[in-house]
Scaffold this motif. Structure first.
Motif, short mmCIF file in Angstrom:
data_model
loop_
_atom_site.label_atom_id
_atom_site.label_comp_id
_atom_site.label_asym_id
_atom_site.label_seq_id
_atom_site.Cartn_x
_atom_site.Cartn_y
_atom_site.Cartn_z
N ALA A 25 -0.43 16.73 -14.04
CA ALA A 25 -0.47 18.19 -13.91
C ALA A 25 0.51 18.84 -14.88
N TRP A 26 1.65 18.21 -15.13
CA TRP A 26 2.62 18.74 -16.09
C TRP A 26 2.02 18.77 -17.50
N PHE A 27 1.27 17.72 -17.85
CA PHE A 27 0.61 17.71 -19.17
C PHE A 27 -0.48 18.78 -19.24
N VAL A 28 -1.22 18.97 -18.19
CA VAL A 28 -2.24 20.03 -18.17
C VAL A 28 -1.58 21.38 -18.35
N ASN A 29 -0.39 21.55 -17.78
CA ASN A 29 0.33 22.81 -17.88
C ASN A 29 0.69 23.16 -19.33
N PHE A 62 0.80 -1.22 0.00
CA PHE A 62 0.00 0.00 0.00
C PHE A 62 0.84 1.27 0.00
N ALA A 63 1.73 1.41 0.96
CA ALA A 63 2.48 2.67 1.11
C ALA A 63 3.24 3.06 -0.15
N PRO A 64 3.96 2.14 -0.82
CA PRO A 64 4.62 2.54 -2.07
C PRO A 64 3.64 2.97 -3.15
N MET A 65 2.42 2.43 -3.13
CA MET A 65 1.43 2.83 -4.13
C MET A 65 1.00 4.27 -3.93
N LEU A 66 0.98 4.74 -2.69
CA LEU A 66 0.61 6.12 -2.44
C LEU A 66 1.61 7.07 -3.08
N ALA A 67 2.91 6.75 -2.95
CA ALA A 67 3.94 7.59 -3.57
C ALA A 67 3.83 7.53 -5.09
N LEU A 68 3.56 6.34 -5.62
CA LEU A 68 3.44 6.18 -7.06
C LEU A 68 2.23 6.96 -7.58
N GLY A 69 1.13 6.92 -6.85
CA GLY A 69 -0.05 7.68 -7.24
C GLY A 69 0.20 9.18 -7.20
N ALA A 70 0.96 9.63 -6.19
CA ALA A 70 1.29 11.05 -6.10
C ALA A 70 2.14 11.48 -7.29
N LEU A 71 3.09 10.65 -7.68
CA LEU A 71 3.93 10.96 -8.85
C LEU A 71 3.09 11.02 -10.12
N SER A 72 2.13 10.11 -10.25
CA SER A 72 1.28 10.13 -11.45
C SER A 72 0.44 11.39 -11.51
N SER A 108 -2.68 24.88 -20.17
CA SER A 108 -3.11 26.00 -19.32
C SER A 108 -2.31 25.97 -18.02
N SER A 109 -1.41 26.92 -17.87
CA SER A 109 -0.60 26.96 -16.65
C SER A 109 -1.46 27.31 -15.43
N THR A 110 -2.46 28.14 -15.64
CA THR A 110 -3.34 28.52 -14.53
C THR A 110 -4.11 27.32 -14.01
N LEU A 111 -4.68 26.54 -14.93
CA LEU A 111 -5.44 25.34 -14.54
C LEU A 111 -4.52 24.33 -13.88
N ALA A 112 -3.32 24.17 -14.41
CA ALA A 112 -2.38 23.22 -13.83
C ALA A 112 -2.02 23.59 -12.41
N THR A 113 -1.84 24.86 -12.15
CA THR A 113 -1.52 25.33 -10.80
C THR A 113 -2.67 25.05 -9.84
N GLN A 114 -3.90 25.29 -10.33
CA GLN A 114 -5.08 25.06 -9.49
C GLN A 114 -5.29 23.58 -9.19
N LEU A 115 -4.96 22.72 -10.14
CA LEU A 115 -5.29 21.29 -10.02
C LEU A 115 -4.12 20.43 -9.56
N ALA A 116 -2.94 20.99 -9.39
CA ALA A 116 -1.75 20.19 -9.08
C ALA A 116 -1.95 19.33 -7.82
N LEU A 117 -2.28 19.98 -6.71
CA LEU A 117 -2.43 19.23 -5.47
C LEU A 117 -3.64 18.29 -5.50
N PRO A 118 -4.81 18.73 -5.99
CA PRO A 118 -5.92 17.79 -6.11
C PRO A 118 -5.57 16.57 -6.96
N LEU A 119 -4.82 16.77 -8.05
CA LEU A 119 -4.44 15.63 -8.88
C LEU A 119 -3.53 14.67 -8.13
N VAL A 120 -2.64 15.20 -7.30
CA VAL A 120 -1.77 14.34 -6.50
C VAL A 120 -2.60 13.50 -5.54
#
Length: 451
Positions: A356-360, A341-351, A363-375
């Motif tokens: 968010a990088w692709f969203v950027n 489980f624990a390693p999957m959390l880190a892997l999900g955060a990386l994904s 739209s850099s504004t949208l990427a900034t808004q969604l970065a943490l929610p996506l993590v």
């Protein structure tokens, strides 16, 4: 009323006598106290060993080529020693959650108390000293389950009651591993039992409450991850989260396949002693430690760094994702005590950060808004895809971060992740691991030479 292993039903107990509701609730609470202190001590020591590993790597950087060999030797030796423990106490190998589920289904005997010291020491060696990409929750859940089963035997409970106590205490172990009491309760009913019985609800509440309280005496009362305020994403972004959920679901399908493939590959290397194979994997993990400590271990520090908003260059981000994607299943195939489980959390955060990088790009504004929610959504959705317990994953992430604003995107993405994993017929990981364990048990009872 009948149930199957893949359904989630409510079943009321036919008889709710005073013994089940009072005596065994007290037994569950007392077992929770023991599980809380044992699990809390396990986590506390792992935290200290994580810091010690970083110090070792720092020391090796200043002692030339010979110094670089030290982390490799330490990780290799620790992995081999943990495997030796798992050979002596076979139930200590791997996660242990599949054994808890097999006991709940009447397919295996409850774990003995020997599991507790074996998993405690073996987990410290493999996860803490060796830095293998494994989770603390597997040993913690199984140790708690063994304590629950022992408590049932001590009070002369019936076989069904002993199974029930080991099941509810597994939830207490899960809660302690992540400081997530509600997630631990949900884990019992959504993942392990896949049904609800009133008496076990009461036992679970008692066991989880005392276990988490006692673990907080050892660890302190604070969430696992510190996260700044996260604004709720606009409703118009839900389709984007659903697309992300499907992509994470595909990542989970690949992760499941790689776990199964690594286990099969290493089983096929039967001429190589298990301790030698584990040492080889440990040496490889030691080499990763030299590159970056965040490439090894459970990944909590990496996840916290991402949640803190630290920037990671795109090539480094992809590298972390690929390496940890491979290192997790490879570490698990070593057969040392440790979970998934624990390693999957880190892997999900990386994904989430990668998406968010692709969203950027658009739209850099949208990427900034969604970065943490996506993590956050990446963490819960990968759990949903691999384990097939979406509600447990969502509650787990919410409790670990104390962030509720991303709950709706988590639900939407979790649905997409589970749908795509199911359509691709990717088995829930613990169903597959349980079947592997039962086949191995049968083969051990009836070796070819005896037939």
């Amino acid at each position: 009323m009948t149930t199957d292993d893949h359904s989630f039903h409510r079943i009321d107990d036919d008889r709710l006598d005073a013994r089940a509701l009072v005596l065994l609730t007290l037994v569950a609470a007392a077992a929770g106290v023991v599980a809380g202190f044992v699990g809390g001590a396990f986590r506390w020591l792992l935290t200290r060993l994580d810091a010690w590993r970083v110090d070792v790597v720092d020391w090796s950087d200043h002692h030339g080529p010979v110094g670089w060999l030290i982390p490799l030797a330490i990780s290799a030796t620790a992995a081999a020693a943990a495997t030796w423990i798992a050979i002596k106490v076979p139930r200590a190998a791997g996660s242990g959650i599949q054994h808890v589920e097999a006991v709940e289904r009447g397919q295996a005997e409850p774990p003995s108390l020997m599991v507790v010291p074996a998993r405690f020491v073996g987990g410290l060696l493999s996860i803490g000293v060796g830095g293998l990409v494994l989770g603390r929750e597997g040993p913690t859940v199984h140790m708690a389950a063994a304590i629950g089963a022992a408590a049932g035997r001590w009070c002369r409970a019936s076989k069904d009651e002993i199974r029930g106590l080991q099941t509810v205490l597994s939830g207490a172990g899960f809660a302690v591993a992540f400081n997530a009491p509600i997630g631990g309760a949900m884990f019992v009913f959504e993942e392990v039992a896949k049904k609800v019985r009133i008496r076990e609800v009461v036992w679970t509440l008692a066991a989880v409450a005392t276990a988490v309280t006692c673990s907080r005496v050892v660890l302190g009362d604070m969430p696992d991850f510190k996260v700044s305020n996260v604004a709720a994403p606009a409703l118009g972004t839900l389709p984007l989260f659903m697309v992300f959920g499907v992509l994470v679901g595909l990542l989970g399908v690949g992760y499941n396949w790689l776990i199964r493939a690594c286990l099969s590959w290493f089983e096929a290397l039967h001429r190589i002693p298990a301790m030698v194979k584990a040492a080889m994997i440990g040496a490889l993990i030691g080499a990763l430690l030299l590159i970056s400590p965040d490439l090894a271990g459970g990944g909590d520090s990496l996840t916290q760094s991402i949640l803190d908003g630290h920037r990671i260059a795109i090539m480094s981000l992809v590298g972390f994702l690929v390496i940890r994607f491979i290192a997790g299943p490879l570490s698990y195939s070593a057969g040392t005590p440790g979970g998934l489980f624990a390693p999957m959390l880190a892997l999900g955060a990386l994904s989430g950060l990668l998406f968010a990088w692709f969203v950027n790009l658009f739209s850099s504004t949208l990427a900034t808004q969604l970065a943490l929610p996506l993590v956050l959504v990446g963490m819960s959705s990968l759990f949903a895809s691999v384990v097939r317990a979406p509600l447990t994953g969502i509650i787990l992430v919410i409790e670990m971060t104390t962030v509720t604003s991303a709950a709706v995107p988590m639900l939407a993405a979790g649905a997409g992740a589970v749908v795509i994993a199911s359509l691709l017929r990717s088995p829930a990981i613990y169903d597959d691991l349980r079947e592997r364990m039962l086949r191995a048990d049968k083969a051990a009872e009836h070796p070819p030479s005896a037939q």
